[in-house]
Design a protein around this motif. Structure first.
Motif, short mmCIF file in Angstrom:
data_model
loop_
_atom_site.label_atom_id
_atom_site.label_comp_id
_atom_site.label_asym_id
_atom_site.label_seq_id
_atom_site.Cartn_x
_atom_site.Cartn_y
_atom_site.Cartn_z
N PRO A 1 0.00 11.43 7.05
CA PRO A 1 -0.63 12.70 6.66
C PRO A 1 -0.89 12.78 5.16
CG PRO A 1 1.71 13.04 7.03
CD PRO A 1 1.43 11.61 7.41
N ALA A 2 -0.39 11.83 4.40
CA ALA A 2 -0.59 11.82 2.95
C ALA A 2 -1.96 11.22 2.63
CB ALA A 2 0.53 11.05 2.26
N VAL A 3 -3.00 11.98 2.95
CA VAL A 3 -4.37 11.48 2.80
C VAL A 3 -4.66 11.07 1.37
CG1 VAL A 3 -6.79 12.15 2.99
CG2 VAL A 3 -5.18 12.84 4.76
N GLU A 4 -4.18 11.85 0.42
CA GLU A 4 -4.49 11.59 -0.98
C GLU A 4 -3.84 10.31 -1.50
OE1 GLU A 4 -0.60 13.56 -0.73
OE2 GLU A 4 -2.57 13.88 0.20
N LYS A 5 -2.87 9.76 -0.74
CA LYS A 5 -2.18 8.54 -1.17
C LYS A 5 -2.72 7.28 -0.50
CE LYS A 5 2.31 10.75 -2.14
NZ LYS A 5 3.76 10.73 -1.81
N ALA A 6 -3.73 7.40 0.34
CA ALA A 6 -4.19 6.27 1.14
C ALA A 6 -4.62 5.09 0.27
CB ALA A 6 -5.33 6.71 2.05
N GLY A 7 -5.42 5.35 -0.75
CA GLY A 7 -5.88 4.26 -1.61
C GLY A 7 -4.74 3.60 -2.35
N THR A 8 -3.78 4.39 -2.81
CA THR A 8 -2.63 3.84 -3.52
C THR A 8 -1.77 2.98 -2.60
OG1 THR A 8 -2.63 5.80 -4.93
CG2 THR A 8 -0.66 4.44 -4.97
N VAL A 9 -1.65 3.38 -1.34
CA VAL A 9 -0.87 2.60 -0.37
C VAL A 9 -1.50 1.22 -0.17
CG1 VAL A 9 -0.20 2.44 2.06
CG2 VAL A 9 0.07 4.58 0.83
N ALA A 10 -2.82 1.15 -0.08
CA ALA A 10 -3.49 -0.14 0.09
C ALA A 10 -3.22 -1.05 -1.11
CB ALA A 10 -4.98 0.07 0.29
N ALA A 11 -3.31 -0.50 -2.31
CA ALA A 11 -3.06 -1.29 -3.51
C ALA A 11 -1.60 -1.73 -3.58
CB ALA A 11 -3.43 -0.49 -4.75
N LEU A 12 -0.68 -0.85 -3.19
CA LEU A 12 0.74 -1.17 -3.21
C LEU A 12 1.06 -2.30 -2.23
CD1 LEU A 12 3.67 -0.57 -4.05
CD2 LEU A 12 3.72 1.20 -2.26
N ALA A 13 0.47 -2.23 -1.03
CA ALA A 13 0.72 -3.27 -0.03
C ALA A 13 0.26 -4.64 -0.53
CB ALA A 13 0.01 -2.92 1.27
N ALA A 14 -0.88 -4.68 -1.21
CA ALA A 14 -1.38 -5.95 -1.74
C ALA A 14 -0.43 -6.51 -2.80
CB ALA A 14 -2.77 -5.76 -2.32
N ARG A 15 0.12 -5.65 -3.65
CA ARG A 15 1.04 -6.12 -4.69
C ARG A 15 2.37 -6.58 -4.10
NH1 ARG A 15 -1.16 -1.76 -7.34
NH2 ARG A 15 0.63 -0.40 -6.94
N LEU A 16 2.73 -6.07 -2.93
CA LEU A 16 4.01 -6.43 -2.32
C LEU A 16 3.91 -7.66 -1.42
CD1 LEU A 16 5.36 -2.87 -1.47
CD2 LEU A 16 6.18 -4.42 -3.26
N GLY A 17 2.71 -8.24 -1.30
CA GLY A 17 2.60 -9.49 -0.54
C GLY A 17 1.57 -9.51 0.56
N ALA A 18 0.86 -8.41 0.81
CA ALA A 18 -0.16 -8.41 1.86
C ALA A 18 -1.35 -9.26 1.42
CB ALA A 18 -0.62 -6.98 2.15
N SER A 19 -1.92 -10.01 2.35
CA SER A 19 -3.10 -10.81 2.04
C SER A 19 -4.36 -9.96 2.06
CB SER A 19 -3.24 -11.96 3.05
OG SER A 19 -3.37 -11.45 4.37
N ASP A 20 -4.31 -8.83 2.74
CA ASP A 20 -5.46 -7.92 2.82
C ASP A 20 -4.93 -6.55 3.22
OD1 ASP A 20 -7.86 -6.62 3.16
OD2 ASP A 20 -8.71 -8.06 4.57
N ALA A 21 -5.37 -5.52 2.53
CA ALA A 21 -4.96 -4.15 2.86
C ALA A 21 -6.15 -3.24 2.63
CB ALA A 21 -3.77 -3.71 2.00
N ARG A 22 -6.44 -2.38 3.60
CA ARG A 22 -7.62 -1.53 3.48
C ARG A 22 -7.43 -0.20 4.21
NH1 ARG A 22 -11.83 -5.46 6.29
NH2 ARG A 22 -10.67 -6.91 4.96
N VAL A 23 -8.13 0.82 3.71
CA VAL A 23 -8.14 2.13 4.36
C VAL A 23 -9.18 2.07 5.48
CG1 VAL A 23 -8.52 4.60 4.08
CG2 VAL A 23 -7.49 3.28 2.22
N GLN A 24 -8.74 2.31 6.72
CA GLN A 24 -9.65 2.23 7.86
C GLN A 24 -10.48 3.49 8.03
OE1 GLN A 24 -7.22 1.00 11.30
NE2 GLN A 24 -8.60 -0.74 11.45
N GLY A 25 -9.86 4.65 7.86
CA GLY A 25 -10.61 5.89 8.07
C GLY A 25 -9.71 7.10 7.99
N PHE A 26 -10.32 8.26 8.30
CA PHE A 26 -9.61 9.54 8.22
C PHE A 26 -9.87 10.33 9.50
CE2 PHE A 26 -8.41 9.00 3.87
CZ PHE A 26 -9.42 8.22 3.33
N LEU A 27 -8.84 11.08 9.94
CA LEU A 27 -8.89 11.78 11.22
C LEU A 27 -8.40 13.21 11.07
CD1 LEU A 27 -7.14 9.00 13.36
CD2 LEU A 27 -9.60 9.30 13.08
N LEU A 28 -8.57 13.97 12.15
CA LEU A 28 -8.00 15.31 12.25
C LEU A 28 -6.83 15.25 13.23
CD1 LEU A 28 -11.20 17.55 12.52
CD2 LEU A 28 -9.82 17.08 10.49
#
Length: 249
Positions: free
Chosen positions: A130-157
């Motif tokens: 539910p932390a919509v405003e943090k979605a982009g930061t989460v993708a960047a954080l995952a990449a720095r922690l070892g993910a080979s690819d991290a992306r925001v897929q979309g937003f829902l209700l």
């Protein structure tokens, strides 16, 4: 006698038609559109592990999974969900196996140029938060922690029915305005609703087993976090109704 029969045949249909009341109605189509800020973000994180053996590759990806999962869980806190799927461990062969002898995708023995030189493990982790405003930061954080690819897929209700109810109400208001304008233009008085029909709508369904991230959260990751501001556009929910009103008088 023949003249009387012909006269009777001509009179009966006219009398029958006179008994059928004329339908006095106004039919309109109402459309409603509401815009709602999304309150759920979804992400997908790809992990990759390598090693000289399948166990080594699995151990490598397991360490990355723990780092990424703990980091995301700590950053988002309670209320988010993580799903792990599509775990694959495959053999890896040297470059010569693909560049010599025209092997291509043909079956080949695991010897010579095509001897197995290691293993690759891959995994996907899906995040729903539910932390919509943090979605982009989460993708960047995952990449720095070892993910080979991290992306925001979309937003829902999270509450599709509530948004659809507001769209339906807006559609009925629109239908009422249209019918009132038509009645005023025709010089008649608008009556009660006699029938309502809506257009078929389709709702998005999220299914599948999910692993909930619950407190207590793990320690914060020992990496710097660059904040990426995420501001998704509102989600449009539409409704269309076909309404028939009676004409009074």
């Amino acid at each position: 006698m023949r003249s009387l029969l012909m006269l009777f045949a001509a009179i009966v249909p006219q009398a029958t038609l006179a008994q059928v009341p004329l339908e006095r109605t106004i039919q309109v189509t109402g459309t409603g559109v509401v815009r709602t800020p999304p309150d759920v973000a979804t992400l997908v994180v790809y992990l990759r592990g390598e090693g000289p053996s399948s166990e080594a590759a699995t151990r490598d990806i397991a360490a990355k999974q723990r780092a990424v999962t703990d980091g995301i869980s700590s950053f988002l806190g309670a209320g988010s969900e993580l799903t792990t799927s599509e775990v694959v461990v495959i053999e890896a062969r040297g470059q010569a196996c693909n560049s010599q002898g025209g092997y291509g995708n043909q079956p080949r023995l695991s010897s010579g140029d095509c001897a197995v030189v290691g293993y690759i493990a891959t995994m996907q982790t899906h995040v729903r938060t539910p932390a919509v405003e943090k979605a982009g930061t989460v993708a960047a954080l995952a990449a720095r922690l070892g993910a080979s690819d991290a992306r925001v897929q979309g937003f829902l209700l999270s509450d599709l029915q509530e948004a659809q109810a507001r769209a339906n109400a807006a559609a009925f208001d629109d239908a009422r305005r249209r019918a009132t304008a038509l009645a005023r233009g025709a010089g008649v008085k608008l009556g009660a609703i006699t029938s309502v029909r809506d257009q078929a709508s389709y709702e998005q369904v999220v299914a599948g087993a999910m692993q909930r991230v619950s407190p207590p959260a793990p320690p914060a990751p020992a990496v710097s976090t660059v904040t990426l501001d995420t501001r998704p556009a509102p989600i449009e929910t539409r409704a269309q109704v076909y309404v028939t009103y009676a004409i009074e008088g």
